[in-house]
Design a protein around this motif. Structure first.
Motif, PDB file in Angstrom:
ATOM      1  N   PRO A  12       0.800  -1.214   0.000  1.00 44.15           N
ATOM      2  CA  PRO A  12       0.000   0.000   0.000  1.00 44.15           C
ATOM      3  C   PRO A  12       0.841   1.275   0.000  1.00 44.15           C
ATOM      4  N   ALA A  13       1.936   1.289   0.735  1.00 40.98           N
ATOM      5  CA  ALA A  13       2.784   2.480   0.764  1.00 40.98           C
ATOM      6  C   ALA A  13       3.353   2.768  -0.618  1.00 40.98           C
ATOM      7  N   SER A  14       3.694   1.733  -1.359  1.00 35.04           N
ATOM      8  CA  SER A  14       4.259   1.959  -2.687  1.00 35.04           C
ATOM      9  C   SER A  14       3.201   2.448  -3.669  1.00 35.04           C
ATOM     10  N   LEU A  15       1.937   2.158  -3.397  1.00 35.21           N
ATOM     11  CA  LEU A  15       0.874   2.579  -4.301  1.00 35.21           C
ATOM     12  C   LEU A  15       0.471   4.034  -4.110  1.00 35.21           C
ATOM     13  N   GLY A  45      -7.009   6.900  -5.297  1.00 39.03           N
ATOM     14  CA  GLY A  45      -7.288   8.107  -4.524  1.00 39.03           C
ATOM     15  C   GLY A  45      -6.365   8.262  -3.330  1.00 39.03           C
ATOM     16  N   LEU A  46      -6.939   8.492  -2.181  1.00 38.29           N
ATOM     17  CA  LEU A  46      -6.173   8.673  -0.943  1.00 38.29           C
ATOM     18  C   LEU A  46      -6.226   7.434  -0.055  1.00 38.29           C
ATOM     19  N   MET A  47      -6.483   6.275  -0.669  1.00 38.28           N
ATOM     20  CA  MET A  47      -6.523   5.030   0.100  1.00 38.28           C
ATOM     21  C   MET A  47      -5.240   4.839   0.891  1.00 38.28           C
ATOM     22  N   TRP A  48      -5.397   4.272   2.071  1.00 41.41           N
ATOM     23  CA  TRP A  48      -4.303   3.896   2.971  1.00 41.41           C
ATOM     24  C   TRP A  48      -3.589   5.079   3.605  1.00 41.41           C
ATOM     25  N   ASP A  74     -11.014   1.679   2.394  1.00 39.11           N
ATOM     26  CA  ASP A  74      -9.571   1.695   2.676  1.00 39.11           C
ATOM     27  C   ASP A  74      -8.992   3.096   2.836  1.00 39.11           C
ATOM     28  N   THR A  75      -9.827   4.087   3.114  1.00 42.80           N
ATOM     29  CA  THR A  75      -9.354   5.457   3.338  1.00 42.80           C
ATOM     30  C   THR A  75      -9.701   5.847   4.771  1.00 42.80           C
ATOM     31  N   PRO A  98     -14.596   8.145   7.150  1.00 40.72           N
ATOM     32  CA  PRO A  98     -13.491   7.196   7.003  1.00 40.72           C
ATOM     33  C   PRO A  98     -13.967   5.749   6.865  1.00 40.72           C
ATOM     34  N   LEU A  99     -13.331   5.020   5.964  1.00 42.18           N
ATOM     35  CA  LEU A  99     -13.512   3.586   5.763  1.00 42.18           C
ATOM     36  C   LEU A  99     -14.929   3.169   5.364  1.00 42.18           C
TER      37      LEU A  99
END
Length: 138
Positions: A12-15, A45-48, A74-75, A98-99
């Motif tokens: 997720p961080a890399s995405l 979008g701004l997921m994670w 996932d946001t 959120p979520l």
């Protein structure tokens, strides 16, 4: 096995790596926004994200002008969204929880959506009919 687990945790961080931000103006207020143009960028979008700087957000450009919908799967951040027409004029606004998997749609046709920290627009007195300047041309 440990490597696979580590990679899955890092995915997720890399995405969520951001491109160079746009500098947008809403009246006297300035905002740095990531620009989501492709279907993949809009979907992610701004997921994670667990943080969003005070004067930053994400600008979504949709392929066609029509009613568009957003969701917060996932946001984990509470967000506010403004939908804009092709000229950057705000035609609708809403708050996103959120979520949530609830699908929230614009009430009017839009070309763009701008997501920011929840309450950003309200605290600055930005509402419908305000114009967002600095949006790149087609």
């Amino acid at each position: 096995m440990r490597l696979a687990l580590l990679l899955s945790l890092l995915l997720p961080a890399s995405l969520v790596q951001a491109a160079e931000p746009l500098l947008l103006r809403l009246g006297e207020h300035r905002l740095e926004a990531e620009y989501a143009v492709s279907a993949e960028e809009r979907q992610r979008g701004l997921m994670w994200r667990t943080e969003l700087a005070a004067d930053s957000g994400m600008l979504f450009r949709f392929d066609e002008v029509r009613r568009h919908c957003l969701w917060m799967k996932d946001t984990p951040l509470p967000l506010s969204a403004a939908f804009m027409d092709e000229n950057g004029v705000i035609v609708d606004m809403l708050d996103l929880e959120p979520l949530s998997t609830a699908i929230r749609c614009s009430q009017a046709p839009a070309r763009y959506a701008l997501e920011v920290n929840q309450g950003w627009f309200e605290s600055r007195g930005v509402g419908p009919d305000a114009r967002v300047e600095g949006i790149p041309g087609p």
